[in-house]
Scaffold this motif. Structure first.
Motif, PDB file in Angstrom:
ATOM      1  N   GLU A 166     -25.869 -34.448 126.043  1.00 19.48           N
ATOM      2  CA  GLU A 166     -26.633 -33.213 126.195  1.00 19.48           C
ATOM      3  C   GLU A 166     -27.120 -33.104 127.632  1.00 19.48           C
ATOM      4  O   GLU A 166     -27.529 -34.098 128.227  1.00 19.48           O
ATOM      5  N   ILE A 167     -27.085 -31.891 128.147  1.00 19.27           N
ATOM      6  CA  ILE A 167     -27.670 -31.604 129.455  1.00 19.27           C
ATOM      7  C   ILE A 167     -28.719 -30.532 129.237  1.00 19.27           C
ATOM      8  O   ILE A 167     -28.420 -29.461 128.682  1.00 19.27           O
ATOM      9  N   THR A 183     -32.231 -28.450 130.978  1.00 16.20           N
ATOM     10  CA  THR A 183     -33.019 -28.103 132.151  1.00 16.20           C
ATOM     11  C   THR A 183     -34.376 -27.628 131.667  1.00 16.20           C
ATOM     12  O   THR A 183     -34.463 -26.654 130.910  1.00 16.20           O
ATOM     13  N   ASN A 188     -28.606 -26.789 127.944  1.00 11.71           N
ATOM     14  CA  ASN A 188     -27.569 -26.119 128.737  1.00 11.71           C
ATOM     15  C   ASN A 188     -26.192 -26.357 128.144  1.00 11.71           C
ATOM     16  O   ASN A 188     -25.352 -25.471 128.139  1.00 11.71           O
ATOM     17  N   TRP A 189     -25.954 -27.592 127.680  1.00 14.54           N
ATOM     18  CA  TRP A 189     -24.628 -27.969 127.215  1.00 14.54           C
ATOM     19  C   TRP A 189     -24.732 -29.191 126.314  1.00 14.54           C
ATOM     20  O   TRP A 189     -25.542 -30.080 126.539  1.00 14.54           O
ATOM     21  N   ARG A 190     -23.894 -29.196 125.277  1.00 14.35           N
ATOM     22  CA  ARG A 190     -23.820 -30.351 124.368  1.00 14.35           C
ATOM     23  C   ARG A 190     -22.381 -30.493 123.905  1.00 14.35           C
ATOM     24  O   ARG A 190     -21.729 -29.499 123.599  1.00 14.35           O
ATOM     25  N   ASP A 212     -14.816 -31.266 130.887  1.00 21.35           N
ATOM     26  CA  ASP A 212     -16.012 -30.418 130.760  1.00 21.35           C
ATOM     27  C   ASP A 212     -17.258 -31.173 131.204  1.00 21.35           C
ATOM     28  O   ASP A 212     -18.107 -30.624 131.910  1.00 21.35           O
ATOM     29  N   LEU A 213     -17.374 -32.432 130.795  1.00 19.09           N
ATOM     30  CA  LEU A 213     -18.534 -33.239 131.170  1.00 19.09           C
ATOM     31  C   LEU A 213     -18.609 -33.389 132.688  1.00 19.09           C
ATOM     32  O   LEU A 213     -19.680 -33.193 133.283  1.00 19.09           O
ATOM     33  N   ARG A 260     -17.381 -31.467 135.020  1.00 21.18           N
ATOM     34  CA  ARG A 260     -17.726 -30.187 135.625  1.00 21.18           C
ATOM     35  C   ARG A 260     -19.205 -29.851 135.429  1.00 21.18           C
ATOM     36  O   ARG A 260     -19.896 -29.441 136.363  1.00 21.18           O
ATOM     37  N   LYS A 261     -19.716 -30.068 134.234  1.00 17.05           N
ATOM     38  CA  LYS A 261     -21.122 -29.767 133.945  1.00 17.05           C
ATOM     39  C   LYS A 261     -22.057 -30.674 134.745  1.00 17.05           C
ATOM     40  O   LYS A 261     -23.095 -30.235 135.224  1.00 17.05           O
ATOM     41  N   ASP A 265     -22.323 -29.465 138.251  1.00 18.93           N
ATOM     42  CA  ASP A 265     -23.155 -28.251 138.329  1.00 18.93           C
ATOM     43  C   ASP A 265     -24.648 -28.573 138.414  1.00 18.93           C
ATOM     44  O   ASP A 265     -25.410 -27.781 138.977  1.00 18.93           O
ATOM     45  N   VAL A 266     -25.079 -29.699 137.843  1.00 21.27           N
ATOM     46  CA  VAL A 266     -26.513 -29.996 137.800  1.00 21.27           C
ATOM     47  C   VAL A 266     -26.951 -31.043 138.834  1.00 21.27           C
ATOM     48  O   VAL A 266     -28.098 -31.470 138.829  1.00 21.27           O
TER      49      VAL A 266
END
Length: 90
Positions: free
Chosen positions: A59-60, A62, A67-69, A80-81, A83-84, A87-88
């Motif tokens: 999980e990410i 903010t 944001n993403w799981r 995907d991981l 790239r995500k 991004d952070v």
């Protein structure tokens, strides 16, 4: 005649787990998360082992908002991981 309903997606995932595949995915994901040390303010990345097959969930968040799981057995999980996480990071 006997019939049986089979979820092909689930069956394929379980088969690959039994053959030892997926463990490399988990190890790579752990490395990606470990290398993501310069996160933007308020960002938290969590990695959870939550099933008996050795899969992980990442999980990410903010400021506490998701944001993403994703799960390690999902298609394109590692790309995907990566790239995500980019991004952070600062």
């Amino acid at each position: 005649m006997h019939t049986q309903n089979v979820n092909v997606k689930t069956a394929a995932q379980e088969s690959s787990r039994k053959m030892g595949e997926g463990q490399d995915t988990v190890a790579v994901a752990r490395e990606y998360v470990a290398q993501a040390t310069a996160l933007k303010e308020g960002v938290a990345v969590t990695l959870s082992e939550v099933n008996r097959y050795g899969d992980i969930q990442v999980e990410i968040r903010t400021h506490g908002l998701l944001n993403w799981r994703a799960w390690s057995f999902e298609a394109d999980f590692l790309s995907d991981l990566k790239r995500k996480l980019q991004d952070v990071q600062l």
